[in-house]
Write a protein that holds these residues in place. Structure first.
Motif, PDB file in Angstrom:
ATOM      1  N   GLY A   1     -26.759   7.625  -8.923  1.00 34.53           N
ATOM      2  CA  GLY A   1     -26.887   6.312  -8.811  1.00 34.53           C
ATOM      3  C   GLY A   1     -26.850   5.020 -10.512  1.00 34.53           C
ATOM      4  O   GLY A   1     -26.273   4.297 -10.304  1.00 34.53           O
ATOM      5  N   ARG A   2     -27.212   6.000 -11.642  1.00 33.02           N
ATOM      6  CA  ARG A   2     -26.284   5.306 -12.487  1.00 33.02           C
ATOM      7  C   ARG A   2     -24.984   5.264 -13.051  1.00 33.02           C
ATOM      8  O   ARG A   2     -24.206   4.375 -13.027  1.00 33.02           O
ATOM      9  CB  ARG A   2     -26.845   6.129 -13.922  1.00 33.02           C
ATOM     10  CG  ARG A   2     -28.550   5.933 -13.577  1.00 33.02           C
ATOM     11  CD  ARG A   2     -29.055   6.769 -14.946  1.00 33.02           C
ATOM     12  NE  ARG A   2     -30.657   6.492 -15.476  1.00 33.02           N
ATOM     13  CZ  ARG A   2     -31.161   7.213 -14.534  1.00 33.02           C
ATOM     14  NH1 ARG A   2     -31.030   8.146 -13.828  1.00 33.02           N
ATOM     15  NH2 ARG A   2     -32.882   6.799 -15.113  1.00 33.02           N
ATOM     16  N   ARG A   3     -24.004   6.427 -11.991  1.00 31.61           N
ATOM     17  CA  ARG A   3     -22.426   6.452 -12.565  1.00 31.61           C
ATOM     18  C   ARG A   3     -21.956   5.066 -11.384  1.00 31.61           C
ATOM     19  O   ARG A   3     -21.201   4.835 -12.048  1.00 31.61           O
ATOM     20  CB  ARG A   3     -22.424   7.701 -12.030  1.00 31.61           C
ATOM     21  CG  ARG A   3     -22.440   9.266 -12.430  1.00 31.61           C
ATOM     22  CD  ARG A   3     -21.689   9.897 -12.175  1.00 31.61           C
ATOM     23  NE  ARG A   3     -22.739  11.048 -11.432  1.00 31.61           N
ATOM     24  CZ  ARG A   3     -22.698  11.378  -9.814  1.00 31.61           C
ATOM     25  NH1 ARG A   3     -22.060  10.762  -9.813  1.00 31.61           N
ATOM     26  NH2 ARG A   3     -23.440  11.663  -8.721  1.00 31.61           N
ATOM     27  N   ALA A   4     -22.916   5.097 -10.624  1.00 35.54           N
ATOM     28  CA  ALA A   4     -22.294   3.784  -8.893  1.00 35.54           C
ATOM     29  C   ALA A   4     -22.520   2.485  -9.756  1.00 35.54           C
ATOM     30  O   ALA A   4     -21.862   1.444 -10.444  1.00 35.54           O
ATOM     31  CB  ALA A   4     -23.256   3.576  -8.077  1.00 35.54           C
ATOM     32  N   ARG A   5     -23.172   1.758 -11.493  1.00 38.06           N
ATOM     33  CA  ARG A   5     -23.826   1.173 -11.650  1.00 38.06           C
ATOM     34  C   ARG A   5     -22.691   1.022 -13.336  1.00 38.06           C
ATOM     35  O   ARG A   5     -22.073   0.041 -13.105  1.00 38.06           O
ATOM     36  CB  ARG A   5     -25.334   0.846 -12.632  1.00 38.06           C
ATOM     37  CG  ARG A   5     -26.442   1.065 -11.344  1.00 38.06           C
ATOM     38  CD  ARG A   5     -27.013   0.731 -12.413  1.00 38.06           C
ATOM     39  NE  ARG A   5     -27.406  -0.228 -13.634  1.00 38.06           N
ATOM     40  CZ  ARG A   5     -29.028  -0.020 -13.891  1.00 38.06           C
ATOM     41  NH1 ARG A   5     -29.424   0.292 -14.571  1.00 38.06           N
ATOM     42  NH2 ARG A   5     -28.476  -1.382 -14.569  1.00 38.06           N
TER      43      ARG A   5
END
Length: 520
Positions: free
Chosen positions: A253-257
């Motif tokens: 999820g953090r990578r996607a942001r």
């Protein structure tokens, strides 16, 4: 009688002898009198223990010194001596004296004032002197690890072993010199700040956060010890946006942001950090213990986290890696039983310890082993980070900037643009003087990418620091940094929250005061 007087007046007068110059001995007596001295012992611990050349440590420091006197003596002087830039004709204080002797290497150090003594004890008690000696000797060809201790003090009316820095006369001046150490070792030019009388700003330190904390559900608002500054992108390739999007893992999820910010160096470094953390977590849970620990450490270092609360959160938090604490501790302890000098295992254990003297000793132990191993140690390339962690631990434990600044200077000797160290140097400098803190915050801003999470806060801090001086004199600077802070805050990456309101409110009050003066 008149003629007789005239004749006497016309007699040739005896020639006055020229003024006699004092002999060389008397000229020497016109120099500052010696206040005290110490005999410094520089030695090789492994060679002294009989390990010697067989372990790859080469010749001893004494043999190198006397065989390369023209190189070694200037190197030692560069590490120890300090000259007053306002009095260039005066001798260095402290000064390396004559008569260096063997017996390891016994170096006399002379003090011409109590200030020289205070400066020397400060760099001796922190990590800076040893690190600086090691670096200067390496420049002239001696790379074996060394250690430093005091053989003998000769001080007036002071107990054997000397007195501490704090509470002695001249403390503020010495702290100012210590705050300049990072500038001394940094290869980057420090932006020129304003000169002025050093001002105690200890009331400012600790009120606001050092840097914006990554926006995660479990994290509380970070105090000054919980900074997260991503480092400049490493040379190796970072994951592409598509790879980051497809890669499974606890931090997906953090990578996607960050996908839409893939061209940002800060975002690239953060993506690399997430990848290292996920890879390390997978390895330590499937048997790749030491290599997995190294990946975990690299991820933490790329995120520039050094405090125990944040390190433990990354390793064990439910929205982070969610590792089993007991199992990881067992794995590292088992590895250390087989190899007590495994610096990755020692470091990851040290970073999890609560702030205090035990954590400080544990990090110092890691540094000692890394320096003994040299470049062959896997943590050698991370010495800047480790020294920075030591400096912050010292500051958190003692709230005294002297040794903390010494550790920061040691960090910058290994990486002159280490951003977290540059920021913490500025932070500690606020307890020394406003002008020094201004210079250090400017240095950080000029070195860091504009989207680094602490850049907005650094601009806001400069607004408040200029406000502590004469706001009317620094009007243009205050307006500039306030506008830059707002712009940087608007352009922050989505994983970083806004600057905490305490800092923005203080800066806004200074800004409004300046604007009111402008319209009156």
């Amino acid at each position: 009688m008149a003629e007789q007087g005239r004749e006497e007046a016309e007699q040739p007068q005896p020639v006055q002898p020229p003024a006699v110059q004092p002999p060389a001995v008397e000229l020497e007596l016109q120099l500052p009198r010696e206040w005290g001295r110490v005999v410094l012992r520089i030695y090789n611990e492994h060679l002294a223990a009989g390990v010697g050349v067989a372990a790859g440590f080469g010749i001893g420091i004494a043999a190198f010194y006397f065989g390369n006197l023209d190189l070694a003596l200037p190197a030692i002087r560069r590490a120890i001596e300090r000259r007053d830039p306002d009095n260039p004709d005066q001798p260095a204080d402290p000064q390396v004296g004559e008569g260096v002797r063997e017996g390891s290497l016994l170096v006399p150090v002379i003090f011409y004032s109590q200030l020289g003594y205070q400066y020397f004890t400060s760099i001796l008690n922190g990590p800076f002197l040893k690190a600086c000696l090691q670096a200067e000797l390496a420049k002239v060809g001696y790379e074996a690890p060394i250690d430093v201790t005091v053989e003998k003090w000769e001080l007036p009316n002071l107990p054997e072993g000397g007195a501490g820095l704090m509470g002695m006369m001249g403390e503020e001046r010495v702290l100012g010199w210590l705050a300049e150490l990072p500038e001394k070792v940094s290869l980057l030019s420090t932006a020129a700040g304003d000169s002025g009388i050093p001002e105690d700003v200890s009331s400012v330190a600790g009120v606001y956060t050092v840097a914006s904390q990554e926006d995660v559900g479990e994290e509380e608002e970070a105090g000054p010890s919980q900074a997260g500054l991503p480092q400049q992108p490493p040379a190796q390739a970072t994951p592409t946006a598509q790879q980051a999007e497809l890669q499974e893992g606890p931090l997906k999820g953090r990578r996607a942001r960050l996908l839409q910010h893939k061209d940002s160096p800060t975002a690239q470094t953060r993506l690399k950090a997430y990848s290292c953390l996920e890879k390390g977590a997978a390895m330590v849970t499937t048997g790749g213990y030491q290599e997995g620990v190294e990946h975990l450490l690299e991820g933490i270092m790329l995120m520039e986290h050094v405090t125990p609360d944040v390190v433990n959160l990354i390793l064990y938090g439910q929205s982070w890696l969610h590792l089993d604490r007991a199992k990881l501790h067992q794995l590292t302890s088992t590895q250390l039983q087989a190899n007590p000098d495994s610096t990755p295992c020692l470091l990851i254990q040290a970073l999890q310890l609560s702030d205090g003297h035990i954590r400080q000793q544990a990090i110092n132990h890691v540094i000692d082993i890394v320096l003994q191993h040299g470049e062959t140690d896997p943590m050698y390339k991370h010495l800047a980070y480790i020294y920075c962690a030591l400096g912050l631990t010292i500051w958190q434990t003692t709230r005294q900037p002297a040794s903390a600044l010494s550790a920061c200077a040691s960090a910058l000797m290994h990486k002159s643009d280490h951003l977290l160290t540059l920021y913490y140097t500025a932070w500690c400098s606020m307890d020394v003087s406003v002008p020094q803190a201004i210079r250090q915050f400017q240095h950080y801003i000029h070195t860091a990418p504009t989207d680094h999470p602490a850049v907005p806060g650094a601009h806001y801090r400069l607004v408040t620091l200029y406000g502590q001086q004469d706001p009317s004199v620094h009007r243009d600077r205050i307006l500039h940094h306030y506008n830059m802070a707002q712009q940087a805050d608007r352009n922050r990456l989505p994983v970083f929250p806004s600057v905490l309101s305490g800092l923005t409110d203080a800066a806004r009050r200074v800004y409004e005061q300046v604007m009111e003066q402008t319209h009156t």
